[in-house]
Design a protein around this motif. Structure first.
Motif, PDB file in Angstrom:
ATOM      1  N   GLN A 223       4.498   4.119  -1.288  1.00 47.81           N
ATOM      2  CA  GLN A 223       4.823   2.761  -0.849  1.00 47.81           C
ATOM      3  C   GLN A 223       5.139   2.754   0.643  1.00 47.81           C
ATOM      4  O   GLN A 223       4.679   1.890   1.392  1.00 47.81           O
ATOM      5  CB  GLN A 223       6.006   2.199  -1.642  1.00 47.81           C
ATOM      6  CG  GLN A 223       6.356   0.770  -1.246  1.00 47.81           C
ATOM      7  CD  GLN A 223       7.508   0.196  -2.057  1.00 47.81           C
ATOM      8  OE1 GLN A 223       7.868   0.737  -3.116  1.00 47.81           O
ATOM      9  NE2 GLN A 223       8.103  -0.881  -1.581  1.00 47.81           N
ATOM     10  N   LEU A 224       5.918   3.736   1.073  1.00 51.37           N
ATOM     11  CA  LEU A 224       6.244   3.844   2.499  1.00 51.37           C
ATOM     12  C   LEU A 224       4.974   4.035   3.322  1.00 51.37           C
ATOM     13  O   LEU A 224       4.790   3.408   4.365  1.00 51.37           O
ATOM     14  CB  LEU A 224       7.199   5.018   2.714  1.00 51.37           C
ATOM     15  CG  LEU A 224       7.584   5.348   4.165  1.00 51.37           C
ATOM     16  CD1 LEU A 224       8.293   4.183   4.823  1.00 51.37           C
ATOM     17  CD2 LEU A 224       8.463   6.606   4.198  1.00 51.37           C
ATOM     18  N   GLN A 225       4.077   4.865   2.835  1.00 53.89           N
ATOM     19  CA  GLN A 225       2.845   5.145   3.565  1.00 53.89           C
ATOM     20  C   GLN A 225       1.984   3.894   3.700  1.00 53.89           C
ATOM     21  O   GLN A 225       1.371   3.667   4.752  1.00 53.89           O
ATOM     22  CB  GLN A 225       2.054   6.243   2.851  1.00 53.89           C
ATOM     23  CG  GLN A 225       0.873   6.768   3.641  1.00 53.89           C
ATOM     24  CD  GLN A 225       0.285   8.005   3.003  1.00 53.89           C
ATOM     25  OE1 GLN A 225       0.303   8.164   1.781  1.00 53.89           O
ATOM     26  NE2 GLN A 225      -0.229   8.910   3.815  1.00 53.89           N
ATOM     27  N   ARG A 226       1.963   3.066   2.673  1.00 56.34           N
ATOM     28  CA  ARG A 226       1.169   1.837   2.729  1.00 56.34           C
ATOM     29  C   ARG A 226       1.699   0.861   3.772  1.00 56.34           C
ATOM     30  O   ARG A 226       0.937   0.128   4.399  1.00 56.34           O
ATOM     31  CB  ARG A 226       1.154   1.156   1.353  1.00 56.34           C
ATOM     32  CG  ARG A 226       0.268   1.816   0.319  1.00 56.34           C
ATOM     33  CD  ARG A 226       0.062   0.914  -0.872  1.00 56.34           C
ATOM     34  NE  ARG A 226       1.301   0.576  -1.557  1.00 56.34           N
ATOM     35  CZ  ARG A 226       1.837   1.276  -2.552  1.00 56.34           C
ATOM     36  NH1 ARG A 226       1.230   2.393  -2.981  1.00 56.34           N
ATOM     37  NH2 ARG A 226       2.966   0.892  -3.127  1.00 56.34           N
ATOM     38  N   GLU A 227       3.016   0.844   3.953  1.00 56.21           N
ATOM     39  CA  GLU A 227       3.641  -0.157   4.812  1.00 56.21           C
ATOM     40  C   GLU A 227       3.874   0.305   6.246  1.00 56.21           C
ATOM     41  O   GLU A 227       4.288  -0.479   7.092  1.00 56.21           O
ATOM     42  CB  GLU A 227       4.981  -0.584   4.197  1.00 56.21           C
ATOM     43  CG  GLU A 227       4.839  -1.230   2.830  1.00 56.21           C
ATOM     44  CD  GLU A 227       6.177  -1.632   2.243  1.00 56.21           C
ATOM     45  OE1 GLU A 227       7.190  -1.535   2.967  1.00 56.21           O
ATOM     46  OE2 GLU A 227       6.214  -2.039   1.073  1.00 56.21           O
ATOM     47  N   ILE A 228       3.589   1.556   6.517  1.00 59.52           N
ATOM     48  CA  ILE A 228       4.024   2.132   7.785  1.00 59.52           C
ATOM     49  C   ILE A 228       3.136   1.780   8.964  1.00 59.52           C
ATOM     50  O   ILE A 228       3.542   1.887  10.121  1.00 59.52           O
ATOM     51  CB  ILE A 228       4.116   3.673   7.630  1.00 59.52           C
ATOM     52  CG1 ILE A 228       5.267   4.223   8.443  1.00 59.52           C
ATOM     53  CG2 ILE A 228       2.811   4.361   7.998  1.00 59.52           C
ATOM     54  CD1 ILE A 228       5.601   5.646   8.098  1.00 59.52           C
ATOM     55  N   GLY A 229       1.923   1.321   8.686  1.00 54.98           N
ATOM     56  CA  GLY A 229       0.955   1.081   9.759  1.00 54.98           C
ATOM     57  C   GLY A 229       1.463   0.163  10.853  1.00 54.98           C
ATOM     58  O   GLY A 229       1.174   0.379  12.034  1.00 54.98           O
ATOM     59  N   SER A 230       2.228  -0.854  10.491  1.00 52.08           N
ATOM     60  CA  SER A 230       2.687  -1.830  11.484  1.00 52.08           C
ATOM     61  C   SER A 230       3.625  -1.221  12.513  1.00 52.08           C
ATOM     62  O   SER A 230       3.838  -1.789  13.584  1.00 52.08           O
ATOM     63  CB  SER A 230       3.400  -2.992  10.779  1.00 52.08           C
ATOM     64  OG  SER A 230       4.537  -2.525  10.067  1.00 52.08           O
ATOM     65  N   LEU A 231       4.181  -0.046  12.217  1.00 51.24           N
ATOM     66  CA  LEU A 231       5.153   0.553  13.136  1.00 51.24           C
ATOM     67  C   LEU A 231       4.552   1.667  13.987  1.00 51.24           C
ATOM     68  O   LEU A 231       5.214   2.179  14.874  1.00 51.24           O
ATOM     69  CB  LEU A 231       6.336   1.109  12.332  1.00 51.24           C
ATOM     70  CG  LEU A 231       7.542   1.616  13.121  1.00 51.24           C
ATOM     71  CD1 LEU A 231       8.222   0.468  13.866  1.00 51.24           C
ATOM     72  CD2 LEU A 231       8.538   2.304  12.215  1.00 51.24           C
ATOM     73  N   LEU A 232       3.300   2.026  13.750  1.00 56.66           N
ATOM     74  CA  LEU A 232       2.742   3.198  14.429  1.00 56.66           C
ATOM     75  C   LEU A 232       2.821   3.092  15.951  1.00 56.66           C
ATOM     76  O   LEU A 232       3.063   4.078  16.629  1.00 56.66           O
ATOM     77  CB  LEU A 232       1.294   3.423  13.985  1.00 56.66           C
ATOM     78  CG  LEU A 232       1.132   3.975  12.562  1.00 56.66           C
ATOM     79  CD1 LEU A 232      -0.343   4.156  12.236  1.00 56.66           C
ATOM     80  CD2 LEU A 232       1.874   5.297  12.391  1.00 56.66           C
ATOM     81  N   GLY A 233       2.606   1.878  16.491  1.00 48.71           N
ATOM     82  CA  GLY A 233       2.666   1.729  17.948  1.00 48.71           C
ATOM     83  C   GLY A 233       4.035   2.070  18.491  1.00 48.71           C
ATOM     84  O   GLY A 233       4.174   2.810  19.462  1.00 48.71           O
ATOM     85  N   SER A 234       5.088   1.564  17.848  1.00 50.20           N
ATOM     86  CA  SER A 234       6.454   1.842  18.300  1.00 50.20           C
ATOM     87  C   SER A 234       6.796   3.315  18.123  1.00 50.20           C
ATOM     88  O   SER A 234       7.489   3.914  18.952  1.00 50.20           O
ATOM     89  CB  SER A 234       7.443   0.986  17.521  1.00 50.20           C
ATOM     90  OG  SER A 234       7.260  -0.382  17.823  1.00 50.20           O
ATOM     91  N   LEU A 235       6.308   3.927  17.045  1.00 43.27           N
ATOM     92  CA  LEU A 235       6.569   5.348  16.822  1.00 43.27           C
ATOM     93  C   LEU A 235       5.901   6.184  17.906  1.00 43.27           C
ATOM     94  O   LEU A 235       6.489   7.137  18.415  1.00 43.27           O
ATOM     95  CB  LEU A 235       6.069   5.781  15.437  1.00 43.27           C
ATOM     96  CG  LEU A 235       6.822   5.197  14.240  1.00 43.27           C
ATOM     97  CD1 LEU A 235       6.132   5.597  12.947  1.00 43.27           C
ATOM     98  CD2 LEU A 235       8.277   5.654  14.222  1.00 43.27           C
TER      99      LEU A 235
END
Length: 241
Positions: A223-235
């Motif tokens: 579930q975390l992996q599915r939702e994480i894309g939106s944060l990749l830029g900030s990471l």
């Protein structure tokens, strides 16, 4: 202080600089007060003057850079807290930088505490999901270099026994698949780590659970992996923190 900040903000709005009289007019400050504050800000390095125009100085630019880093870090912290509360698990964010495992951020609660770092995370990457996930993203030479510096050691009865066994395990890790470990770092804890693609930097987001809740581990990780894309830029930007 408030008037000085107003002056700084006004100067920042003028990309090509502005003269004292214009700054006084736009801030509503008396001209003598404006001159006094400008001199002070130039002396302190927050402003610089060139041909009668005032620009932001190095000190102000350092503040701006620091502020941007803090904003990026705040974005990451807020996101981890969101997933912590949504999934009901501690959430970790780590990167592999300059040959070292760096735990950048951990978000947990008293009800769902993070695994206690009883043995240095940097030196025990072979034993926890975060380290295994990061090492799986490196090439063979970099993995061997890491293990030469931080040899495999048994932390629990479940820890991988030697570097050869660990390297074989890492070779079998499928790209973008969660990496799991069960009580290898700490008895009573199971962990899963998700590989992140952040340019050329190996990175991971991870979760942990008590061993008796192991059935929740992979569903929560996916579930975390599915939702994480939106944060990749900030990471990705946070690597410069």
């Amino acid at each position: 202080m408030q008037r000085a900040m107003r002056l700084l903000e006004t100067v920042a709005a003028h990309e090509y600089g502005a003269p004292a009289k214009q700054l006084a007019r736009e801030t509503g400050l008396a001209l003598p007060t404006t001159y006094h504050l400008l001199r002070t800000l130039v002396h302190e390095g927050y402003l610089c003057r060139d041909k009668g125009l005032f620009f932001l100085g190095e000190a102000a630019e350092r503040l701006s850079s620091s502020g941007a880093r803090q904003k990026r870090r705040s974005t990451v912290v807020d996101a981890l807290a969101h997933w912590r509360d949504t999934l009901g698990v501690p959430v970790y964010y780590a990167v592999y930088r300059e040959g070292e495992i760096e735990l950048m951020c951990v978000s947990d609660t008293p009800a769902n505490p993070a695994v206690e770092e009883w043995a240095d995370f940097r030196e025990t990457g072979h034993a926890h999901a975060i380290g295994q996930c990061l090492l799986s993203q490196l090439d063979e030479e970099a993995r061997r270099d890491h293990l030469d510096r931080y040899p495999v050691q048994a932390l629990t009865p479940y820890t991988v026994r030697d570097s050869h066994s660990l390297l074989r395990r890492l070779e079998r890790v499928r790209r973008m698949e969660p990496v799991t470990e069960r009580q290898e770092y700490a008895l009573g804890a199971v962990c899963a780590a998700i590989p992140l693609t952040l340019g050329t930097t190996a990175a991971t987001m991870a979760i942990s659970l008590p061993a008796h809740q192991e059935h929740r581990l992979l569903p929560a990780a996916r579930q975390l992996q599915r939702e994480i894309g939106s944060l990749l830029g900030s990471l990705a930007l946070s690597i410069s923190m």
